[in-house]
Design a protein around this motif. Sequence first.
Motif, PDB file in Angstrom:
ATOM      1  N   ARG A  67    -105.927  -5.441   5.284  1.00  0.00           N
ATOM      2  CA  ARG A  67    -105.352  -5.231   6.632  1.00  0.00           C
ATOM      3  C   ARG A  67    -105.791  -3.891   7.197  1.00  0.00           C
TER       4      ARG A  67
ATOM      5  N   ALA B  30    -106.994  -9.712   7.450  1.00  0.00           N
ATOM      6  CA  ALA B  30    -105.844 -10.473   7.963  1.00  0.00           C
ATOM      7  C   ALA B  30    -105.491 -10.158   9.405  1.00  0.00           C
ATOM      8  N   ASN B  31    -105.880  -8.991   9.911  1.00  0.00           N
ATOM      9  CA  ASN B  31    -105.438  -8.673  11.278  1.00  0.00           C
ATOM     10  C   ASN B  31    -106.577  -8.226  12.193  1.00  0.00           C
TER      11      ASN B  31
ATOM     12  N   SER C 212    -109.120 -20.200   3.784  1.00  0.00           N
ATOM     13  CA  SER C 212    -108.318 -19.116   4.347  1.00  0.00           C
ATOM     14  C   SER C 212    -106.981 -19.655   4.859  1.00  0.00           C
ATOM     15  N   TRP C 213    -106.968 -20.905   5.320  1.00  0.00           N
ATOM     16  CA  TRP C 213    -105.667 -21.460   5.740  1.00  0.00           C
ATOM     17  C   TRP C 213    -104.710 -21.511   4.538  1.00  0.00           C
TER      18      TRP C 213
ATOM     19  N   SER D  99    -104.883 -19.811   1.630  1.00  0.00           N
ATOM     20  CA  SER D  99    -104.529 -18.458   1.157  1.00  0.00           C
ATOM     21  C   SER D  99    -103.504 -17.808   2.084  1.00  0.00           C
ATOM     22  N   ASP D 100    -103.720 -17.950   3.399  1.00  0.00           N
ATOM     23  CA  ASP D 100    -102.819 -17.304   4.354  1.00  0.00           C
ATOM     24  C   ASP D 100    -101.409 -17.864   4.299  1.00  0.00           C
ATOM     25  N   HIS D 101    -101.262 -19.087   3.780  1.00  0.00           N
ATOM     26  CA  HIS D 101     -99.943 -19.715   3.822  1.00  0.00           C
ATOM     27  C   HIS D 101     -99.255 -19.772   2.462  1.00  0.00           C
TER      28      HIS D 101
END
Length: 813
Positions: free
Chosen positions: A185, A338-339, A557-558, A560-562
């Motif tokens: 981040r 992430a950002n 990535s979907w 991992s992000d969730h």
Amino acid sequence: MTLPSQAAVVVIGGGIIGCSTAYHLARDHKADVVLLEQGKLTSGSTWHAAGLVGQLRSSASITRVLKYSVDLYKGLEAETGLATGWKMTGCLRLATNADRWTEYKRLATTAKSFGMDMHLLSPAEVKAMWPLMETGDLVGASWLPTDGQASPSDITQSLAKGARMHGARLYEDVRVTGFEMKGDRITAVKTNQGDIACEKVVNCAGQWARQLGAMAGINVPLQPVKHQYIITEKIDGLATDAPTLRDPDRRTYFKEEVGGLVMGGYEPNPQAWTTGDVPNDWEFRLFDDDYDHFEQHMAQAIARVPALETVGVKQMINGPESFTPDGNFILGVAPECANMFVGAGFNAFGIASGGGAGWVLAQWVVDGEAPLDLWVVDIRRFSNLHRDRQWVCERTLEAYGKHYTIGFPHEEYTSGRPRIVSPLYDRLKNHRAVFGSKLGWERPNWFAPEGVEPRDIYSMGRQNWFAAVGDEHRHVREHVGIFDQSSFAKYELTGPDAAKALDWICANDVSKPVGRLTYTQLLNTRGGIEADLTVSRLAEEKFYIVTGTGFRTHDASWISDHIGEGLDARLTDVTEDFGTLSLMGPRARDVLSDVTGSDVSNASFPFGHVREIVIAGHTVRALRVTYVGELGWELHVPIAATGEVFDALMAAGKRHDIRPVGYRALESLRLEKGYRAWGSDITPNDTPLEAGLGWAVKLRKNTDFVGRRALEKVGGAALKKRFAGFTVDDPEIVLVGRETILRNGAPVGYLASGGYGYTVRKNIGYGYVRDAEGVSDDFLASGNYELVVAMQRTPAKLHLEPMYDPDGEKVRA
Ligand SMILES: Cc1cc2nc3c(=O)[nH]c(=O)nc-3n(C[C@H](O)[C@H](O)[C@H](O)COP(=O)(O)OP(=O)(O)OC[C@H]3O[C@@H](n4cnc5c(N)ncnc54)[C@H](O)[C@@H]3O)c2cc1C
């Protein structure tokens, strides 16, 4: 001037994209937003754009984004007091041959499907609208009256003013020099005038977006290319409201400007700028005029508009613009950080896209989720391959060179190939495979029989592979085929909380006992389908996830992000660890039982199960699943053993008449069986309920999952759109997608995918039937259907069940 020490969102870049994003963040979301521009606003690529604004693209969502731009530009002056130069002149596209004309007929149908009125005009009508043009070689032209032109700098200044009016703070002469990071981040943006702590960063740095992204470890695969146009002196007789003109067969475009013409083009031999870093001091700068290179456009343009031969050239513009390997722009949250969000790589339609791209990007930044199906522009469509600058450059130049070439169905890129090959590449080549490429992988599209040249010959009608693919298709239905699907993306999710993580991420119940395989969708918070994949439970704490080749970065990535906060579960990409051989057809079991000692009978290895079996001395993960509607297994083989296992299957399969089969047959087989393809049939715009996949959603279980609330909300209400299949008998018809669906003569939707089914011997299409009042069974069944194909109406039959399912149990037996 003092920079603030913090902001919720920092937008980097004061071109049209940065200003539009800041405007929408401030206007729509009241976000605390700061925009930083290293020079003056517009000083990158924006100030020298030609200003043509077209709207129609092959994706419905991107067309919506571009239409939004036009609506915004029309009304912006009323809000900010600064004009945008918007003129709705309409756009003419010229056709000089039959294939181009067919392309336009299909385009006009696409336009109708997307709610726009495109007309086809005769040469005489074109001449009347644009008298200075030579029309002797024309077949006709397409005419989109709502396209137009605008002043790129004025729009950007107007957006900047609007952003300020809504509270955004914009700073010129501030260069971003790096980022402070914590893990993946960004915590602060470093500039030559101090640091700004922030929650989110939006990289709208144009051709600098790649090097700026690299400062945060992210890859933005774009390539600056030199693009030239001229501006002429006044031309007698040129109307100030002359339509913009695209003459793709001559690779040129035209736009009226202060009584003269802007004329530029897309040459087949484009000139890349650097593959290294772009210099920072490039404010309002251009390259030297290159008339030698431009001569090819000049000659073509004079043939079209003879007045150009004698009129003076006021100025030549030779500026850099960011192009991408597939001709689409780059939007969304970077998979590596992430950002950091990106809005870059606009392929010379950044002015046309600017308003809409800023709108959707701002929403994405705020929600953390794309507001509609933006897959074709999503930054997660790329992979590590796209870190190779030379490869990106080559492929981008090919895409640039194709900007105005006729878009034939099924066309493949040729540059930078072969890049990634499966261990079977040479073997399949010996079987006369004709390869396509997907995310760098060479994949067999079809196999040329002896006597047929092993290469694609493109055309607008049936192409040269049509009959050969039919043979492959029937072979799978009647005997057994083997598909090399080694390019499938594969992951393992491991850890004590892996099941818990997947309970939340997956719409279907995948927490089944070890040895079970589940087909599932992953949903966004709107209930839209973000991914479509299989999950096999290999052990209590180990799941094997398989998804499409192109979705590798996106789906990883979907997932991992969730993974829920604090859960102990880790996703590993194991794509290159396994080759995948799909053994499909009624005789698949006969072949498999000949090469393995394991019991592969239905009783001990039923459908929806996964087992380790041994083939040719290698332990193979066998997944009992199918995408073709026949008995079959996906065999996931340790990559180094793929060749040996293939050889063993081919040898044992000889007496069962095995043969290799390619992706085009796979597509035809799945169309008949009604299996949905992510990206076309099912997208983030569609829920599983609308897609007819409600059976794969665990709504009856008491487990929460992403998207559940949205589905429950619509729960009992009638669906406003529903997925349906269509067949067309006429063998002359070719379906490619986006054809309009008519119900009782009125448009109710368009095809998401189209092709041919060799067993049912019909053209097949799928799409959503829509009705604002709700689409009931009765509504569907009572309609009389037609499809509009290249502007021709043709009768169609509706199907709500698979078109090929003579024995639904066969697959499972
Ligand atoms: C010759 C030519 C003709 C064109 N014609 C058309 C057309 O007719 N229609 C159309 O739609 N499009 C056209 N385009 C494309 C259009 O110009 C671009 O797509 C668009 O301007 C891109 O906008 P942007 O905001 O992404 O990039 P830019 O305008 O380049 O903005 C990026 C900004 O980021 C700033 N920046 C970079 N790094 C930093 C940093 N480290 N710190 C702070 N700031 C930074 C830069 O200074 C720059 O101002 C044309 C392009 C060219 C070259």
